[in-house]
Design an enzyme around this catalytic site. Structure first.
Site, PDB file in Angstrom:
ATOM      1  N   TYR A 237       0.888  -1.176   0.000  1.00  0.00           N
ATOM      2  CA  TYR A 237       0.000   0.000   0.000  1.00  0.00           C
ATOM      3  C   TYR A 237       0.919   1.218   0.000  1.00  0.00           C
ATOM      4  CZ  TYR A 237      -3.693   3.006   2.053  1.00  0.00           C
ATOM      5  OH  TYR A 237      -4.571   4.019   2.322  1.00  0.00           O
TER       6      TYR A 237
ATOM      7  N   LYS B 288      -6.020  -0.829  -2.076  1.00  0.00           N
ATOM      8  CA  LYS B 288      -7.020  -0.507  -1.045  1.00  0.00           C
ATOM      9  C   LYS B 288      -7.790  -1.766  -0.651  1.00  0.00           C
ATOM     10  CE  LYS B 288      -6.611   4.069  -0.640  1.00  0.00           C
ATOM     11  NZ  LYS B 288      -6.607   4.943   0.548  1.00  0.00           N
TER      12      LYS B 288
HETATM   13  O1  LIG Z   1      -3.960   6.125  -0.208  1.00  0.00           O
HETATM   14  C1  LIG Z   1      -3.563   6.656   0.844  1.00  0.00           C
HETATM   15  O2  LIG Z   1      -2.515   6.339   1.402  1.00  0.00           O
HETATM   16  C2  LIG Z   1      -4.422   7.662   1.556  1.00  0.00           C
HETATM   17  C3  LIG Z   1      -5.262   8.502   0.701  1.00  0.00           C
HETATM   18  O3  LIG Z   1      -6.382   7.855   0.189  1.00  0.00           O
HETATM   19  C4  LIG Z   1      -4.529   9.297  -0.328  1.00  0.00           C
HETATM   20  O4  LIG Z   1      -5.095   9.530  -1.403  1.00  0.00           O
HETATM   21  O5  LIG Z   1      -3.412   9.745  -0.036  1.00  0.00           O
HETATM   22 MN   LIG Z   2      -6.875   8.379  -1.805  1.00  0.00          MN
END
Ligand SMILES: O=C(O)C[C@H](O)C(=O)O
Ligand SMILES: [Mn+2]
Ligand SMILES: NC(=O)c1ccc[n+]([C@@H]2O[C@H](COP(=O)([O-])OP(=O)(O)OC[C@H]3O[C@@H](n4cnc5c(N)ncnc54)[C@H](O)[C@@H]3O)[C@@H](O)[C@H]2O)c1
Length: 546
Positions: free
Chosen positions: A90, A163
């Site tokens: 992520y 996600k």
């Molecule tokens: O994706 C992430 O880490 C958090 C958030 O949705 C973002 O767009 O930064």
């Molecule tokens: Mn985001």
């Protein structure tokens, strides 16, 4: 199914863990090595392999290989090492993988690629990607505003994949019931338009009615194919994100992560900070730096909380200020977005209104007690600005939230130093503990990933008809009390190492809210039971095919 189809299906394949009986029954004998491994053994061996890789991008590529071949092994591994693997699968490593998506492309990762140039194939594409699975959760992106790195066209599909991984590892959402979707409506990223390796539609973004009709076709087709689906929107552009949310939020179960998820986690972080400083929300002055999708979404959530706590709307509004590219936002500015307008100020409030065109000037005129960064502009919370803020408030609450790491408005370590340990800090990506003058400060991660998995699981568990503000508020409040706020250096949010545990807390609070409001269609009235009933665990089941 042929033996090869079984081995090539990540939802069925167990690799070396197929039992002797399964190997015989499904004609797998001879197609895999003789030794039979347990999931425990596979997980331990695979973990060692991950550890042997040098860079996070290499680790990510290896983990994706496991993901693409054996979903249960992947989630066993991920759920046992959530805090360690989150930054790899992520944010922030996902930003690298998106920037190299087309050149590294190996596998579609069971995503649906929907092209605006071929709307007639939409239904078939979604059916093909679902492949008979009962889809209950979709993360969809059009990738116009990926994190803070901008427009990545079809390459942004990885944010939807990433996600969804967190939904499963953190909250136990069944990975066979999820679908990542990218709406390929073109891209305005010149690098991609010029690139011979780019895999998406190589034309400018389609805008206006054709765009909104395509989005609507997607929503209606999805509802037709998967009537109970929870639709999560991710990283849409500033001009579309709120419009889409407002259009659908009362009609179906729909959630914008950047607006609502970020709003919840920041409210939870502020409530945590106020627990530490023993102050009241109604006594705070709030400054949003970068009042776009996330900035305005967060501001609205904190504002709603103040109103919930008993302030009138006008009283509550007087606590908020927004700074964007042009400086402090004033109500005579005709470029304001609909989400910025309610929080724009009157020039007559300031003697030097025309000079408030920078963050530094705004901070020194307003003396905020809370400063939240969602500007995509790195290092903009400078030492001078932070010291100015800290000179006028005992415990400044400062959240630099822009992602990925390179775009953060400040580093946690600097903020602790510049505020002489008084700052109550959360960052968008994981930050190491900071030791300063003998105290170890834990830094909360103000990332919507701490909230959206539990929120989704709870909403799905309750079979809620919509996701409403009461459920959102319940999610934000459910994180209170998890951190021991009396400990010196305590974090404002619970640690990611406990994400699996508090995702259940969030899910139960959200399910309870839906049940109490009478908008849940689940049979039980017990939210704990409802959540328990849909929670998925990564364990092999005996293979049973017709
Ligand atoms: O994706 C992430 O880490 C958090 C958030 O949705 C973002 O767009 O930064
Ligand atoms: Mn985001
Ligand atoms: N930590 C989290 O959970 C989380 C969640 C959502 C978004 N974010 C981060 O927030 C950032 C913004 O995301 P978004 O979806 O709101 O994007 P967005 O494009 O909708 O908003 C960005 C805003 O910043 C403004 N901006 C640009 N340059 C500026 C400058 N020099 N000074 C002041 N404002 C400036 C833009 O005009 C825009 O209004 C991204 O980096 C994203 O990663 C973090």
């Amino acid at each position: 199914m042929t033996p090869n189809e079984i081995l090539n299906d990540p939802f069925l394949n167990k690799g070396t863990a197929f039992t002797e009986a399964e190997r015989k029954q499904y004609h797998l004998t001879g197609l895999i090595p003789a030794q039979i491994r347990s999931l425990r053994e596979q997980t331990d061996f695979t973990y060692k392999q991950v550890e042997s890789k040098d860079s996070n991008l290499e680790k990510r590529l290896f983990l994706m290989e496991i993901f693409n071949t054996n979903r249960i092994l992947y989630y066993k591994l991920f759920s046992e090492h959530v805090a360690e693997f989150m930054p790899i699968v992520y944010d922030p490593t996902i930003a690298d993988s998106i920037e190299h998506y087309s050149s590294l492309y190996m596998n579609p990762e069971n995503a649906a690629f929907l092209s605006i140039d071929d709307p007639d194939s939409m239904k078939e594409s979604l059916k093909n990607a679902a492949n008979g699975r009962d889809i209950q959760l979709i993360v969809v992106t059009d990738a116009e505003g990926i994190l803070g790195i901008g427009d990545w066209g079809t390459d942004g599909v990885d944010i939807a994949v990433g996600k969804l991984m967190v939904y499963t590892a953190a909250a136990g959402v069944d990975p066979s019931k999820v679908l990542p979707v990218v709406l390929d409506v073109g891209t305005n990223n010149q690098k991609l338009l010029d690139s011979p390796v780019y895999l998406g539609n190589q034309h400018k973004r389609v805008r206006g009615d054709q765009y909104f009709d395509f989005v609507d076709q997607f929503v209606q087709t999805t509802k037709g194919l998967f009537p109970d689906v929870y639709l999560h929107w991710e990283d849409f552009g500033r001009s579309n994100a709120a419009k889409i949310l407002n259009k659908y939020k009362d009609k179906m179960v729909t959630f914008n992560d950047d607006i609502q998820g970020t709003g919840i986690i920041v409210l939870a972080g502020i409530l945590g900070a106020l627990q530490i400083s023993k102050q009241k929300l109604a006594d705070q002055r709030y400054l949003s730096f970068g009042a776009g999708t996330a900035g305005a979404g967060i501001t609205k959530r904190i504002f709603d909380e103040m109103v919930e706590q008993g302030l009138s709307e006008d009283e509550a509004r007087s606590h908020f200020y927004m700074v964007d590219k042009q400086g402090l936002l004033f109500d005579d500015d005709d470029t304001l977005t609909p989400e910025q307008k309610p929080f724009a100020r009157k020039r007559s409030e300031f003697a030097n209104a025309d000079k408030l065109t920078s963050l530094a000037a705004a901070v020194s005129a307003i003396h905020p007690t809370i400063l939240v960064g969602t500007s995509t502009q790195p290092d903009t919370f400078t030492e001078a600005i932070v010291k100015d803020m800290a000179a006028h408030t005992e415990r400044p609450i400062i959240f630099p939230l822009s992602n990925p790491t390179v775009l953060a408005e400040a580093k946690a370590e600097d903020l602790i130093k510049w505020t002489d340990g008084k700052g109550l800090i959360a960052t968008g990506i994981p930050a190491d503990d900071v030791t300063y003058k003998g105290v170890t400060y834990q830094i909360g991660q103000g990332n919507n990933a701490l909230i959206y998995p539990g929120l989704g699981l709870g909403t799905m568990a309750a079979k809620a008809t919509v996701l409403n503000d009461e459920m959102i508020s319940a999610a934000a409040h459910s994180l209170g009390g998890i951190v021991d706020s009396s400990k010196p250096g305590a974090a404002v949010l619970p640690p990611v190492t406990r994400l699996a545990e508090f995702s259940q807390t969030v899910a139960q609070a959200v399910a309870k809210s839906a049940i109490d409001q009478g908008i849940a269609r689940v049979e039980t009235k017990n939210p704990v039971e409802a959540v328990e009933n849909i929670k998925w665990e990564p364990e092999y089941q005996t293979l049973r095919l017709k």
